[in-house]
Design a protein around this motif. Sequence first.
Motif, PDB file in Angstrom:
ATOM      1  N   PRO A   1      35.853  49.760  50.559  1.00 47.60           N
ATOM      2  CA  PRO A   1      35.040  50.390  49.509  1.00 47.60           C
ATOM      3  C   PRO A   1      34.861  51.885  49.688  1.00 47.60           C
ATOM      4  O   PRO A   1      34.686  52.611  48.706  1.00 47.60           O
ATOM      5  CB  PRO A   1      33.703  49.654  49.608  1.00 47.60           C
ATOM      6  CG  PRO A   1      33.708  48.971  50.933  1.00 47.60           C
ATOM      7  CD  PRO A   1      35.126  48.657  51.225  1.00 47.60           C
TER       8      PRO A   1
ATOM      9  N   GLY B   1      34.423  44.667  45.842  1.00 47.31           N
ATOM     10  CA  GLY B   1      35.808  44.219  45.891  1.00 47.31           C
ATOM     11  C   GLY B   1      36.232  43.945  47.313  1.00 47.31           C
ATOM     12  O   GLY B   1      35.478  44.185  48.262  1.00 47.31           O
TER      13      GLY B   1
ATOM     14  N   THR C   1      38.869  45.291  42.681  1.00 42.20           N
ATOM     15  CA  THR C   1      37.777  46.247  42.887  1.00 42.20           C
ATOM     16  C   THR C   1      37.151  46.672  41.555  1.00 42.20           C
ATOM     17  O   THR C   1      37.857  46.881  40.574  1.00 42.20           O
ATOM     18  CB  THR C   1      38.304  47.488  43.615  1.00 42.20           C
ATOM     19  OG1 THR C   1      38.870  47.087  44.856  1.00 42.20           O
ATOM     20  CG2 THR C   1      37.165  48.465  43.886  1.00 42.20           C
TER      21      THR C   1
END
Length: 506
Positions: free
Chosen positions: A328, A323, A368
Amino acid sequence: MATLLVVDDDAPSRELLRTLLTYRGHQVEQASDGDQALAMAARRPPDVVITDVLMPGLDGYELARALRGEPATRHIPIVFNTAHYDPQQMRSLADACGVHDVILKPAQPSAVLATIDSLLFPGQFSVLADGQLAETQRLVRAGTWEFDPAAGAIVMSPELRDLLRLRSTRMTVRELSRRLHPEDVDTLAAMARDTRGNGMPHVVELRVVDGDGSVHEVIVSCRPAPAGRSEAARLWGVAQDVTRIRAELRSTLRIQGDWHAIRRTIDGFHRALLPATLPDIAGAGLAAMYLAAPERLDVGAAWYDVQAVPGGRLLLSVGKVAGHDQHPAAVMSRALAASQAYAHDDPDPVEVLARLNRFLADTSRDDTFVSAVVALFDPATGHLRVANGGHPPPVVIVPDGEGIEATLVRTSGPVLGVVRDAAFPSRDLRLPAGAAFCAYTDGLTDRHHDPSSVDGRHLLRVAAEAFSRLDGEPSAHLLAEAITGDMLEGAAPDDDVCLAVLFAGG
């Protein structure tokens, strides 16, 4: 017209050649050391290599020998570009390395282009017209000068006069000294004295104040006049203004420093989230590895985890976050914490993935998503249950008589956090003593320079060969190191790599 590889640990020297050769119409690639140049030439052989001689790591001599030693690069013309040797000595060294020509720094633009043309177009001689030479000097912010000892004056080209915003092309030594930084006056005098004394060319860097009061950082060469010239011009050279290049280099170094500081912070946070040690479970050998991609700030996208669960069993998971809207590492910390909590309630891989998927779908507000593989192993029975949420299929390696069989454990679950009520089928199999189970992230298989590496058959071959080298001595740690080393072939990963290995009966 041609692809040229310029190799030099000095950024201004590379930039000078890049500007000059690009203006000529060539495509120029740059490397800051011999090791980088050798890798670039192996991937895409250039038409000519122009290399400095004295560099950290693999120097110009070793680079030339290495290029000559490979069939794909042995034909490439090589030019030494150096300021550290006299012409005769340099020519002998070049001949010993199979180098075609030598350019002494800082060379006149016309000499550089003539040398390159002679290699690309044998039998032709490049001569620049006055207009072309003037334009070249303007583009590379350089000009020529001569010293008239009889008059005690320095005569400079119009290009150098304009570069330094001076009123005349003629200046006395006293006038020039007033425009130098006080610390550089003795440097200029020593350069002229040494050149007269030993007849060797010299190069120095000076700080010069121009006609408007601005300070220029200038690389200046000094050479004795060729034999046959009058005494009125015993010394001459080239001056290049590298003020902009130096400023950009300092800015780049500051940015790199900031980049590495951010990278260290993120990497430290991510590693703190991964297990410091793996549990000691009877009947199972465990090892895990994490390698971060060195040239990326979005590190921290991958994890491995192993937990001891009731009944003497263990739960192993490997996952990755994808994403763009959130870093992350932040998403990974939530996903890993949630999966650990769900496993504490019910370690069944299907249930862990289903609950984690619902959690991510309910809490994510961006693009995400997460992929993960979860495996539950019972060392007492060898029973292994695997569920997969959009992750690369893990590998099972089993000794099979005289051979070794490596297979992919495929299941069909989707990625997590997209479809709230998705189902995650499981696979049940028996892992006999001496067999291994390997879960990994796609950073292990996805190599930008080798598209064939994503083929699952390649990983199976590597895993089986690495297993065979253990010679019947099961070691999860050695197997993890061997698989990772063989898949990456000594190169840095293009993406985060996590690899977890489980040996049954270990």
